[in-house]
Design a protein around this motif. Structure first.
Motif, PDB file in Angstrom:
ATOM      1  N   SER A 124       0.882  -1.174  -0.051  1.00 17.56           N
ATOM      2  CA  SER A 124      -0.123  -0.025  -0.035  1.00 17.56           C
ATOM      3  C   SER A 124       0.741   1.207   0.013  1.00 17.56           C
ATOM      4  N   LYS A 125       0.326   2.444  -0.646  1.00 16.18           N
ATOM      5  CA  LYS A 125       1.263   3.496  -0.637  1.00 16.18           C
ATOM      6  C   LYS A 125       0.874   4.217   0.864  1.00 16.18           C
ATOM      7  N   ILE A 126       2.096   4.746   1.433  1.00 16.46           N
ATOM      8  CA  ILE A 126       2.376   5.353   2.430  1.00 16.46           C
ATOM      9  C   ILE A 126       2.739   6.736   2.394  1.00 16.46           C
ATOM     10  N   ILE A 127       1.916   7.890   2.834  1.00 17.54           N
ATOM     11  CA  ILE A 127       2.738   9.138   3.074  1.00 17.54           C
ATOM     12  C   ILE A 127       3.033   9.301   4.601  1.00 17.54           C
ATOM     13  N   TYR A 128       4.322   9.574   4.835  1.00 20.84           N
ATOM     14  CA  TYR A 128       4.807   9.990   6.196  1.00 20.84           C
ATOM     15  C   TYR A 128       4.942  11.434   6.292  1.00 20.84           C
ATOM     16  N   VAL A 129       4.599  11.954   7.257  1.00 19.85           N
ATOM     17  CA  VAL A 129       4.828  13.563   7.432  1.00 19.85           C
ATOM     18  C   VAL A 129       5.578  13.544   8.838  1.00 19.85           C
ATOM     19  N   ALA A 130       6.798  14.350   9.027  1.00 20.26           N
ATOM     20  CA  ALA A 130       7.407  14.482  10.134  1.00 20.26           C
ATOM     21  C   ALA A 130       7.592  16.023  10.422  1.00 20.26           C
ATOM     22  N   ARG A 131       7.588  16.389  11.493  1.00 23.85           N
ATOM     23  CA  ARG A 131       7.849  17.775  12.076  1.00 23.85           C
ATOM     24  C   ARG A 131       8.957  17.784  13.022  1.00 23.85           C
ATOM     25  N   ASN A 132       9.459  18.873  13.035  1.00 25.29           N
ATOM     26  CA  ASN A 132      10.701  19.186  13.833  1.00 25.29           C
ATOM     27  C   ASN A 132      10.100  18.818  15.400  1.00 25.29           C
ATOM     28  N   ALA A 133      11.186  18.211  16.353  1.00 24.90           N
ATOM     29  CA  ALA A 133      11.038  17.841  17.721  1.00 24.90           C
ATOM     30  C   ALA A 133      10.410  18.761  18.563  1.00 24.90           C
ATOM     31  N   LYS A 178      13.045   8.404  12.689  1.00 29.23           N
ATOM     32  CA  LYS A 178      14.096   7.755  12.083  1.00 29.23           C
ATOM     33  C   LYS A 178      13.882   6.367  11.604  1.00 29.23           C
ATOM     34  N   GLY A 179      12.861   5.637  12.339  1.00 29.16           N
ATOM     35  CA  GLY A 179      12.313   4.233  11.750  1.00 29.16           C
ATOM     36  C   GLY A 179      11.702   4.521  10.397  1.00 29.16           C
ATOM     37  N   TRP A 180      10.818   5.277  10.182  1.00 28.21           N
ATOM     38  CA  TRP A 180      10.229   5.559   9.003  1.00 28.21           C
ATOM     39  C   TRP A 180      11.150   6.244   7.985  1.00 28.21           C
ATOM     40  N   TRP A 181      12.029   6.935   8.275  1.00 26.77           N
ATOM     41  CA  TRP A 181      13.121   7.357   7.515  1.00 26.77           C
ATOM     42  C   TRP A 181      13.883   6.159   6.879  1.00 26.77           C
ATOM     43  N   ASP A 182      14.283   5.228   7.402  1.00 29.56           N
ATOM     44  CA  ASP A 182      14.816   4.350   6.815  1.00 29.56           C
ATOM     45  C   ASP A 182      13.931   3.303   6.148  1.00 29.56           C
ATOM     46  N   ALA A 183      12.854   3.296   6.459  1.00 30.69           N
ATOM     47  CA  ALA A 183      11.927   2.471   5.586  1.00 30.69           C
ATOM     48  C   ALA A 183      11.552   3.081   4.307  1.00 30.69           C
ATOM     49  N   LYS A 184      11.798   4.262   4.067  1.00 26.36           N
ATOM     50  CA  LYS A 184      11.340   4.965   2.825  1.00 26.36           C
ATOM     51  C   LYS A 184      11.901   4.393   1.807  1.00 26.36           C
ATOM     52  N   TYR A 191       7.995  10.870   2.031  1.00 29.02           N
ATOM     53  CA  TYR A 191       8.294  11.281   3.280  1.00 29.02           C
ATOM     54  C   TYR A 191       8.401  12.712   3.056  1.00 29.02           C
ATOM     55  N   LEU A 192       7.484  13.317   3.987  1.00 28.95           N
ATOM     56  CA  LEU A 192       7.417  15.057   3.720  1.00 28.95           C
ATOM     57  C   LEU A 192       7.524  15.431   5.272  1.00 28.95           C
ATOM     58  N   PHE A 193       7.899  16.772   5.062  1.00 35.57           N
ATOM     59  CA  PHE A 193       7.873  17.772   6.377  1.00 35.57           C
ATOM     60  C   PHE A 193       7.157  18.759   6.456  1.00 35.57           C
ATOM     61  N   TYR A 194       6.611  18.710   7.836  1.00 33.54           N
ATOM     62  CA  TYR A 194       5.541  20.098   8.038  1.00 33.54           C
ATOM     63  C   TYR A 194       6.305  21.213   7.466  1.00 33.54           C
ATOM     64  N   GLU A 195       7.622  21.621   7.907  1.00 34.97           N
ATOM     65  CA  GLU A 195       8.261  23.044   7.674  1.00 34.97           C
ATOM     66  C   GLU A 195       8.089  23.208   6.420  1.00 34.97           C
ATOM     67  N   ASP A 196       8.379  22.135   5.380  1.00 41.72           N
ATOM     68  CA  ASP A 196       8.224  22.349   4.045  1.00 41.72           C
ATOM     69  C   ASP A 196       6.905  22.585   3.556  1.00 41.72           C
ATOM     70  N   GLY A 287      24.057   9.619  13.763  1.00 40.27           N
ATOM     71  CA  GLY A 287      24.174   8.620  12.720  1.00 40.27           C
ATOM     72  C   GLY A 287      23.118   8.430  11.838  1.00 40.27           C
ATOM     73  N   SER A 288      22.225   9.312  12.017  1.00 37.40           N
ATOM     74  CA  SER A 288      20.909   9.436  11.044  1.00 37.40           C
ATOM     75  C   SER A 288      21.335  10.632  10.084  1.00 37.40           C
ATOM     76  N   SER A 289      20.843  10.345   8.915  1.00 43.58           N
ATOM     77  CA  SER A 289      21.168  11.492   7.606  1.00 43.58           C
ATOM     78  C   SER A 289      19.789  12.392   7.969  1.00 43.58           C
ATOM     79  N   LEU A 290      18.893  12.084   8.545  1.00 47.12           N
ATOM     80  CA  LEU A 290      17.674  12.812   8.766  1.00 47.12           C
ATOM     81  C   LEU A 290      17.789  14.047   9.535  1.00 47.12           C
TER      82      LEU A 290
END
Ligand code: A3P
Length: 296
Positions: A124-133, A178-184, A191-196, A287-290
């Motif tokens: 299934s298609k997945i849209i993940y949205v991340a926002r700064n901590a 980080k987990g979803w970032w690696d899964a992408k 993988y989208l960002f709130y700030e963007d 260690g994460s590129s995120l």
């Protein structure tokens, strides 16, 4: 009616090290065995990262910019929140999803390792949205104050430590993003960002359109941007959670559509809190590129 002590400020328990409400953990087998479909679209986020916003954008895309159609029901009844339930006010996300004809759009806050495996199997298609901590933490703190379905957040100082330790519902922000970032890289995940999204909604909506293999006219695109702006959504009873009784969500404590601004954390963190947060953050994200922007 489940609007009693059992549901308000609910008891929690852990599944796989992730804090959940008892209602969720008691139902965990059913959630884990949820049957995804190949044409499902899943919107996955850590709590308070722009879920509702993304849900509204997707619904507007799917309805070709018809804002009337997008007001047919509240967000949570249009797009089932699979692991959540508050009978009878909020129907069980699982029941709602199981009864829904395809194609479905679903919501989850589950960390990647807890996602029902059928989503991977069905691709299934997945849209993940991340926002700064820091903005996420501030938003989650106020949300926990106003939403009685969340555990009590305690004082601001206490909450900052709980968030850092991941002792909040749906667990650690750090591991989630980080987990979803690696899964992408392994799955069909946008993988989208709130700030963007805040900086350039048009550009980010176009990314979603492309991911959904959908084309809309410039006119419809502008309608989508307009209808999903913070000011429009704040006034939209089908998107701003005011359809729930104030015994559950008390918008006079803090509205669901609260601020919608990157950098609002500066109004809450003291200098010392910020320094301690940053030091801890560097360790947890090493260690994460995120990377995130904490203001735009
Ligand atoms: P704030 O509390 O910082 O205002 P979620 O839907 O994942 O629970 O996220 C809620 C957060 O997204 C809240 O943040 C809310 O105000 C913000 N939000 C909702 N709709 C938005 C929009 N159209 N534009 C910008 N922010 C929005």
């Amino acid at each position: 009616l489940c609007v009693d002590e059992k549901c308000l400020r609910p008891e929690t328990s852990e599944v796989g090290g992730i804090l959940m409400t008892k209602l969720m953990s008691d139902n965990w087998d059913k959630i884990w065995n949820f049957q995804a479909r190949p044409d499902d679209l899943l919107i996955a986020t850590y709590v308070k990262s722009g879920t509702t916003w993304t849900q509204e954008i997707v619904d507007m895309i799917q309805n070709d910019g018809d804002s009337q159609k997008c007001q047919r029901a509240s967000t949570f009844n249009r797009q089932p929140f699979i692991e959540w339930a508050l009978p009878p006010l909020i129907k069980s996300g699982l029941d709602l999803a199981n009864k829904m004809p395809s194609p479905r759009t679903l919501k989850t806050h589950l960390p990647v390792q807890m996602l029902p495996p059928s989503f991977w199997k069905e691709n299934s298609k997945i849209i993940y949205v991340a926002r700064n901590a820091k903005d996420c933490l501030v938003s989650y703190y106020h949300f926990s104050r106003m939403n009685k379905l969340m555990p009590d957040p305690g004082s601001w100082e206490e909450y900052v430590e709980m968030f850092k330790a991941g002792k909040v519902l749906w667990g650690s922000w750090y591991n989630h993003v980080k987990g979803w970032w690696d899964a992408k890289d392994r799955h069909r995940i946008l993988y989208l960002f709130y700030e963007d999204m805040k900086e350039d909604p048009k550009r980010e909506i176009q990314k979603i359109l492309k991911f959904l293999e959908k084309d809309v006219s410039e006119d419809i695109l502008n309608k989508i941007i307009h209808h999903t702006s913070f000011d429009m959504m704040r006034q939209n009873p089908m998107a701003n959670y005011t359809s729930l009784p104030s015994s559950i969500m008390d918008h006079s404590i803090s509205p669901f559509m609260r601020r919608g601004m990157p950098g609002d954390w500066k109004n809450y963190f003291t200098v010392a809190q910020n320094e301690a947060f940053e030091a801890d953050y560097a360790q947890k994200m090493a260690g994460s590129s995120l990377t995130f922007r904490t203001e735009i």
